[in-house]
Design an enzyme around this catalytic site. Structure first.
Site, PDB file in Angstrom:
ATOM      1  N   ASP A  10       0.647  -1.096  -0.027  1.00 26.48           N
ATOM      2  CA  ASP A  10      -0.237   0.365  -0.109  1.00 26.48           C
ATOM      3  C   ASP A  10       1.034   1.556   0.092  1.00 26.48           C
ATOM      4  OD1 ASP A  10       0.742   0.643   2.648  1.00 26.48           O
ATOM      5  OD2 ASP A  10      -1.157   0.491   3.546  1.00 26.48           O
ATOM      6  N   HIS A  11       0.394   2.235   0.123  1.00 28.54           N
ATOM      7  CA  HIS A  11       1.161   3.673   0.116  1.00 28.54           C
ATOM      8  C   HIS A  11       2.256   3.616   1.821  1.00 28.54           C
ATOM      9  CE1 HIS A  11      -2.611   4.722   2.610  1.00 28.54           C
ATOM     10  NE2 HIS A  11      -1.797   5.506   3.562  1.00 28.54           N
ATOM     11  N   CYS A  67       3.699  -2.370   4.185  1.00 25.07           N
ATOM     12  CA  CYS A  67       2.999  -1.887   4.151  1.00 25.07           C
ATOM     13  C   CYS A  67       2.786  -0.680   5.371  1.00 25.07           C
ATOM     14  CB  CYS A  67       1.114  -2.068   4.547  1.00 25.07           C
ATOM     15  SG  CYS A  67       1.304  -2.816   6.498  1.00 25.07           S
ATOM     16  N   THR A  69       3.329  -0.747   8.957  1.00 21.86           N
ATOM     17  CA  THR A  69       3.781  -1.221   9.975  1.00 21.86           C
ATOM     18  C   THR A  69       3.878  -3.168   9.599  1.00 21.86           C
ATOM     19  OG1 THR A  69       1.682  -2.078  10.445  1.00 21.86           O
ATOM     20  CG2 THR A  69       2.640   0.039  11.274  1.00 21.86           C
ATOM     21  N   HIS A 100      11.603 -22.985  10.004  1.00 20.80           N
ATOM     22  CA  HIS A 100      11.185 -23.284  10.744  1.00 20.80           C
ATOM     23  C   HIS A 100       9.362 -23.455  10.560  1.00 20.80           C
ATOM     24  CE1 HIS A 100      12.926 -23.609  14.553  1.00 20.80           C
ATOM     25  NE2 HIS A 100      14.047 -23.489  13.601  1.00 20.80           N
ATOM     26  N   ARG A 134      10.481 -32.427  11.458  1.00 23.70           N
ATOM     27  CA  ARG A 134       9.032 -31.952  12.197  1.00 23.70           C
ATOM     28  C   ARG A 134       9.051 -30.888  12.715  1.00 23.70           C
ATOM     29  NH1 ARG A 134      14.086 -30.112  14.662  1.00 23.70           N
ATOM     30  NH2 ARG A 134      13.791 -28.646  16.008  1.00 23.70           N
ATOM     31  N   HIS A 135       9.154 -30.354  11.335  1.00 25.75           N
ATOM     32  CA  HIS A 135       7.966 -28.602  11.239  1.00 25.75           C
ATOM     33  C   HIS A 135       7.462 -28.995  10.097  1.00 25.75           C
ATOM     34  CE1 HIS A 135      11.278 -26.766  13.675  1.00 25.75           C
ATOM     35  NE2 HIS A 135      12.653 -26.788  12.541  1.00 25.75           N
TER      36      HIS A 135
HETATM   37  C1  RB5 Z   1      -1.963   3.396   5.948  1.00 26.97           C
HETATM   38  O1  RB5 Z   1      -2.280   3.946   6.573  1.00 26.97           O
HETATM   39  C2  RB5 Z   1      -1.403   2.188   7.471  1.00 26.97           C
HETATM   40  O2  RB5 Z   1      -2.645   2.182   8.217  1.00 26.97           O
HETATM   41  C3  RB5 Z   1      -0.814   0.875   6.600  1.00 26.97           C
HETATM   42  O3  RB5 Z   1      -0.168   1.156   5.296  1.00 26.97           O
HETATM   43  C4  RB5 Z   1      -0.153  -0.205   7.683  1.00 26.97           C
HETATM   44  O4  RB5 Z   1      -0.200   0.146   8.346  1.00 26.97           O
HETATM   45  C5  RB5 Z   1      -1.499  -0.775   8.135  1.00 26.97           C
HETATM   46  O5  RB5 Z   1      -1.293  -1.474   9.182  1.00 26.97           O
END
Ligand code: RB5
Length: 142
Positions: A10-11, A67, A69, A100, A134-135
Site C-alpha cells: 500500500d502507500h 504496508c 507497519t 521452521h 518435524r516442522h
Molecule cells: C496506512 O496509513 C496504514 O494504516 C497501513 O499502511 C498499515 O500500516 C496498516 O497496517
C-alpha cells in the site's frame, strides 16, 4: 529453485518497496511489482489479495508485501489458505520464518524498518530453506 518474487504494497510501504526494487535491479534478482505505484492512499487488503492470487498460479514463487507497519497487509494475506506470511522485524525472525514455518511471503513495515535492516531481512528470507522434518507436521496443521 525460486521461480519468481512478487512485490506488493500500500502507500505506507511504497517507499520501502521501491528501495527493495532498486536492490533487486542492482543484483539482477528477478521480480514483478504488483503495485501500488505511488504514495496516493490505497487499501492494503486489495494489494494482499493481488499478490496472494499470483502465488497460486506461479509454482515455488515467493512474495514480499509492505504496508506502514506490515501488520495490516500480513493479516489480510494470511486469510488466504495457501499463504504463510511472516511479519519480520529482524534477520533472526526472517531466518526462522523460512526454516521452521516455510513462510512463502515476507511482510515488512515501511514506516518501522531502516532500509539497511530491511534489505538484510529480505536477503535472509530469500536465501534460507525450510528445514522440513518435524516442522513439516506443524506447518501442515496450520
Ligand atoms: C496506512 O496509513 C496504514 O494504516 C497501513 O499502511 C498499515 O500500516 C496498516 O497496517
Amino acid at each position: 529453485m525460486l521461480s519468481k518474487i512478487f512485490l506488493s504494497s500500500d502507500h505506507g510501504g511504497f517507499e520501502l518497496k521501491e528501495k527493495v526494487k532498486d536492490y533487486f535491479l542492482k543484483n539482477c534478482i528477478d521480480f514483478e511489482d504488483l503495485g501500488c505505484t505511488s504514495l496516493e492512499p490505497v487499501d492494503y487488503p486489495d494489494y494482499a489479495k493481488i499478490l496472494s492470487k499470483k502465488l497460486i498460479n506461479v509454482n515455488k514463487s515467493k512474495g514480499i508485501i509492505f504496508c506502514g507497519t506490515g501488520i495490516g497487509i500480513s493479516m489480510a494475506a494470511n486469510r488466504f489458505p495457501h499463504i504463510r506470511a511472516a511479519l519480520c522485524t529482524s534477520v533472526e525472525m526472517a531466518s526462522k520464518s523460512r526454516k521452521h514455518n516455510d513462510a512463502n511471503v515476507l511482510a515488512l513495515g515501511g514506516r518501522i524498518l531502516e532500509d539497511k535492516l530491511a534489505l538484510e531481512i529480505v536477503n535472509e528470507f530469500l536465501n534460507t530453506d525450510f528445514e522440513a522434518g518435524r516442522h513439516s507436521l506443524r506447518v501442515d496443521k496450520i
